[in-house]
Design a protein around this motif. Structure first.
Motif, PDB file in Angstrom:
ATOM      1  N   PRO A  36       0.823  -1.214   0.000  1.00  0.00           N
ATOM      2  CA  PRO A  36       0.000   0.000   0.000  1.00  0.00           C
ATOM      3  C   PRO A  36       0.858   1.266   0.000  1.00  0.00           C
ATOM      4  O   PRO A  36       1.905   1.326   0.633  1.00  0.00           O
ATOM      5  CB  PRO A  36      -0.798  -0.115   1.306  1.00  0.00           C
ATOM      6  CG  PRO A  36      -0.854  -1.578   1.590  1.00  0.00           C
ATOM      7  CD  PRO A  36       0.460  -2.121   1.102  1.00  0.00           C
ATOM      8  N   GLY A  37       0.383   2.282  -0.716  1.00  0.00           N
ATOM      9  CA  GLY A  37       1.153   3.505  -0.863  1.00  0.00           C
ATOM     10  C   GLY A  37       0.752   4.621   0.080  1.00  0.00           C
ATOM     11  O   GLY A  37       1.322   5.697   0.010  1.00  0.00           O
ATOM     12  N   SER A  38      -0.234   4.387   0.925  1.00  0.00           N
ATOM     13  CA  SER A  38      -0.673   5.426   1.851  1.00  0.00           C
ATOM     14  C   SER A  38      -1.251   4.774   3.103  1.00  0.00           C
ATOM     15  O   SER A  38      -1.539   3.568   3.119  1.00  0.00           O
ATOM     16  CB  SER A  38      -1.746   6.305   1.203  1.00  0.00           C
ATOM     17  OG  SER A  38      -2.936   5.553   1.016  1.00  0.00           O
ATOM     18  N   LEU A  39      -1.464   5.592   4.121  1.00  0.00           N
ATOM     19  CA  LEU A  39      -2.097   5.095   5.335  1.00  0.00           C
ATOM     20  C   LEU A  39      -3.499   4.594   5.022  1.00  0.00           C
ATOM     21  O   LEU A  39      -3.913   3.543   5.508  1.00  0.00           O
ATOM     22  CB  LEU A  39      -2.141   6.199   6.399  1.00  0.00           C
ATOM     23  CG  LEU A  39      -2.860   5.861   7.697  1.00  0.00           C
ATOM     24  CD1 LEU A  39      -2.239   4.652   8.388  1.00  0.00           C
ATOM     25  CD2 LEU A  39      -2.888   7.065   8.623  1.00  0.00           C
ATOM     26  N   GLU A  40      -4.223   5.313   4.182  1.00  0.00           N
ATOM     27  CA  GLU A  40      -5.582   4.913   3.827  1.00  0.00           C
ATOM     28  C   GLU A  40      -5.602   3.551   3.133  1.00  0.00           C
ATOM     29  O   GLU A  40      -6.421   2.690   3.449  1.00  0.00           O
ATOM     30  CB  GLU A  40      -6.221   5.975   2.935  1.00  0.00           C
ATOM     31  CG  GLU A  40      -7.688   5.745   2.675  1.00  0.00           C
ATOM     32  CD  GLU A  40      -8.354   6.942   2.005  1.00  0.00           C
ATOM     33  OE1 GLU A  40      -9.584   6.958   2.005  1.00  0.00           O
ATOM     34  OE2 GLU A  40      -7.649   7.836   1.501  1.00  0.00           O
ATOM     35  N   GLU A  41      -4.684   3.331   2.206  1.00  0.00           N
ATOM     36  CA  GLU A  41      -4.597   2.034   1.526  1.00  0.00           C
ATOM     37  C   GLU A  41      -4.188   0.936   2.503  1.00  0.00           C
ATOM     38  O   GLU A  41      -4.671  -0.198   2.413  1.00  0.00           O
ATOM     39  CB  GLU A  41      -3.592   2.101   0.381  1.00  0.00           C
ATOM     40  CG  GLU A  41      -4.059   2.922  -0.796  1.00  0.00           C
ATOM     41  CD  GLU A  41      -3.007   3.041  -1.878  1.00  0.00           C
ATOM     42  OE1 GLU A  41      -1.987   2.309  -1.830  1.00  0.00           O
ATOM     43  OE2 GLU A  41      -3.179   3.872  -2.781  1.00  0.00           O
ATOM     44  N   SER A  42      -3.315   1.242   3.440  1.00  0.00           N
ATOM     45  CA  SER A  42      -2.878   0.263   4.436  1.00  0.00           C
ATOM     46  C   SER A  42      -4.031  -0.159   5.340  1.00  0.00           C
ATOM     47  O   SER A  42      -4.205  -1.341   5.636  1.00  0.00           O
ATOM     48  CB  SER A  42      -1.742   0.825   5.296  1.00  0.00           C
ATOM     49  OG  SER A  42      -0.625   1.093   4.507  1.00  0.00           O
ATOM     50  N   ILE A  43      -4.826   0.797   5.772  1.00  0.00           N
ATOM     51  CA  ILE A  43      -5.970   0.491   6.631  1.00  0.00           C
ATOM     52  C   ILE A  43      -7.009  -0.318   5.854  1.00  0.00           C
ATOM     53  O   ILE A  43      -7.597  -1.261   6.394  1.00  0.00           O
ATOM     54  CB  ILE A  43      -6.579   1.782   7.219  1.00  0.00           C
ATOM     55  CG1 ILE A  43      -5.579   2.444   8.173  1.00  0.00           C
ATOM     56  CG2 ILE A  43      -7.901   1.512   7.913  1.00  0.00           C
ATOM     57  CD1 ILE A  43      -5.182   1.599   9.362  1.00  0.00           C
ATOM     58  N   ALA A  44      -7.224   0.006   4.592  1.00  0.00           N
ATOM     59  CA  ALA A  44      -8.154  -0.771   3.759  1.00  0.00           C
ATOM     60  C   ALA A  44      -7.668  -2.209   3.621  1.00  0.00           C
ATOM     61  O   ALA A  44      -8.461  -3.153   3.711  1.00  0.00           O
ATOM     62  CB  ALA A  44      -8.317  -0.114   2.384  1.00  0.00           C
ATOM     63  N   ALA A  45      -6.362  -2.390   3.426  1.00  0.00           N
ATOM     64  CA  ALA A  45      -5.804  -3.741   3.330  1.00  0.00           C
ATOM     65  C   ALA A  45      -5.975  -4.492   4.647  1.00  0.00           C
ATOM     66  O   ALA A  45      -6.296  -5.687   4.657  1.00  0.00           O
ATOM     67  CB  ALA A  45      -4.326  -3.670   2.934  1.00  0.00           C
ATOM     68  N   LEU A  46      -5.777  -3.803   5.759  1.00  0.00           N
ATOM     69  CA  LEU A  46      -5.958  -4.424   7.069  1.00  0.00           C
ATOM     70  C   LEU A  46      -7.409  -4.829   7.270  1.00  0.00           C
ATOM     71  O   LEU A  46      -7.692  -5.911   7.789  1.00  0.00           O
ATOM     72  CB  LEU A  46      -5.520  -3.463   8.178  1.00  0.00           C
ATOM     73  CG  LEU A  46      -5.703  -3.945   9.614  1.00  0.00           C
ATOM     74  CD1 LEU A  46      -4.887  -5.197   9.882  1.00  0.00           C
ATOM     75  CD2 LEU A  46      -5.341  -2.846  10.592  1.00  0.00           C
ATOM     76  N   GLU A  47      -8.344  -3.989   6.853  1.00  0.00           N
ATOM     77  CA  GLU A  47      -9.772  -4.326   6.970  1.00  0.00           C
ATOM     78  C   GLU A  47     -10.108  -5.582   6.175  1.00  0.00           C
ATOM     79  O   GLU A  47     -10.879  -6.418   6.632  1.00  0.00           O
ATOM     80  CB  GLU A  47     -10.643  -3.182   6.445  1.00  0.00           C
ATOM     81  CG  GLU A  47     -10.893  -2.091   7.418  1.00  0.00           C
ATOM     82  CD  GLU A  47     -11.846  -1.059   6.872  1.00  0.00           C
ATOM     83  OE1 GLU A  47     -12.902  -0.885   7.496  1.00  0.00           O
ATOM     84  OE2 GLU A  47     -11.540  -0.441   5.834  1.00  0.00           O
ATOM     85  N   ASN A  48      -9.513  -5.695   4.992  1.00  0.00           N
ATOM     86  CA  ASN A  48      -9.820  -6.812   4.101  1.00  0.00           C
ATOM     87  C   ASN A  48      -9.116  -8.109   4.471  1.00  0.00           C
ATOM     88  O   ASN A  48      -9.574  -9.184   4.081  1.00  0.00           O
ATOM     89  CB  ASN A  48      -9.475  -6.444   2.657  1.00  0.00           C
ATOM     90  CG  ASN A  48     -10.372  -5.374   2.112  1.00  0.00           C
ATOM     91  OD1 ASN A  48     -11.546  -5.294   2.464  1.00  0.00           O
ATOM     92  ND2 ASN A  48      -9.835  -4.526   1.259  1.00  0.00           N
ATOM     93  N   ASP A  49      -8.018  -8.033   5.186  1.00  0.00           N
ATOM     94  CA  ASP A  49      -7.248  -9.236   5.486  1.00  0.00           C
ATOM     95  C   ASP A  49      -6.549  -9.098   6.830  1.00  0.00           C
ATOM     96  O   ASP A  49      -5.454  -8.552   6.904  1.00  0.00           O
ATOM     97  CB  ASP A  49      -6.221  -9.490   4.381  1.00  0.00           C
ATOM     98  CG  ASP A  49      -5.418 -10.767   4.591  1.00  0.00           C
ATOM     99  OD1 ASP A  49      -5.838 -11.624   5.386  1.00  0.00           O
ATOM    100  OD2 ASP A  49      -4.361 -10.895   3.954  1.00  0.00           O
ATOM    101  N   HIS A  50      -7.200  -9.581   7.882  1.00  0.00           N
ATOM    102  CA  HIS A  50      -6.567  -9.534   9.198  1.00  0.00           C
ATOM    103  C   HIS A  50      -6.815 -10.798  10.025  1.00  0.00           C
ATOM    104  O   HIS A  50      -6.484 -10.841  11.195  1.00  0.00           O
ATOM    105  CB  HIS A  50      -7.036  -8.298   9.981  1.00  0.00           C
ATOM    106  CG  HIS A  50      -8.508  -8.280  10.261  1.00  0.00           C
ATOM    107  ND1 HIS A  50      -9.381  -7.612   9.461  1.00  0.00           N
ATOM    108  CD2 HIS A  50      -9.245  -8.871  11.228  1.00  0.00           C
ATOM    109  CE1 HIS A  50     -10.602  -7.772   9.932  1.00  0.00           C
ATOM    110  NE2 HIS A  50     -10.541  -8.547  11.002  1.00  0.00           N
ATOM    111  N   LYS A  51      -7.349 -11.829   9.393  1.00  0.00           N
ATOM    112  CA  LYS A  51      -7.614 -13.066  10.135  1.00  0.00           C
ATOM    113  C   LYS A  51      -6.341 -13.648  10.747  1.00  0.00           C
ATOM    114  O   LYS A  51      -6.373 -14.221  11.827  1.00  0.00           O
ATOM    115  CB  LYS A  51      -8.302 -14.096   9.249  1.00  0.00           C
ATOM    116  CG  LYS A  51      -9.722 -13.730   8.919  1.00  0.00           C
ATOM    117  CD  LYS A  51     -10.387 -14.786   8.061  1.00  0.00           C
ATOM    118  CE  LYS A  51     -11.788 -14.320   7.702  1.00  0.00           C
ATOM    119  NZ  LYS A  51     -12.434 -15.181   6.748  1.00  0.00           N
ATOM    120  N   PHE A  52      -5.226 -13.477  10.069  1.00  0.00           N
ATOM    121  CA  PHE A  52      -3.956 -14.008  10.583  1.00  0.00           C
ATOM    122  C   PHE A  52      -3.569 -13.361  11.905  1.00  0.00           C
ATOM    123  O   PHE A  52      -2.858 -13.951  12.704  1.00  0.00           O
ATOM    124  CB  PHE A  52      -2.831 -13.852   9.546  1.00  0.00           C
ATOM    125  CG  PHE A  52      -2.484 -12.431   9.223  1.00  0.00           C
ATOM    126  CD1 PHE A  52      -1.443 -11.803   9.883  1.00  0.00           C
ATOM    127  CD2 PHE A  52      -3.194 -11.727   8.262  1.00  0.00           C
ATOM    128  CE1 PHE A  52      -1.105 -10.497   9.584  1.00  0.00           C
ATOM    129  CE2 PHE A  52      -2.865 -10.415   7.962  1.00  0.00           C
ATOM    130  CZ  PHE A  52      -1.823  -9.801   8.623  1.00  0.00           C
TER     131      PHE A  52
END
Length: 94
Positions: A36-52
């Protein structure tokens, strides 16, 4: 936790890139995975994949939810709406 998840699920990290990424052609660069290139993209990625992160009771779902909500409410717009220090260097430090 992400590293352990990759090992447990046998996620292939891909072949190493033995090239200078700044010298890649646009076609070559399009094939290189990115983060991810920004904090917003990072948080979106975390929302979509955090089961681990929930494995081994290291984090709970409510901790992750509160963290995401805090970042959205307090930091994403605050960072996005202000100039980066490098912009001051580019445009104002003559």
């Amino acid at each position: 936790m992400a590293g352990i998840d990759g090992i447990q699920n046998k996620i292939d990290p891909g072949e190493p890139l033995d090239k200078n990424t700044y010298e890649l052609t646009p076609e070559e660069a399009a094939k290189v995975p990115t983060v991810p290139g920004s904090l917003e993209e990072s948080i979106a990625a975390l929302e979509n994949d955090h089961k681990f992160l929930l494995k081994g009771n290291v984090f709970t779902q409510d901790v992750i939810d509160v963290w995401i909500e805090y970042k959205k409410e307090k930091e994403i717009d605050a960072v996005r709406l202000r100039p980066h220090p490098y912009e001051f260097y580019l445009y104002f430090d003559i």
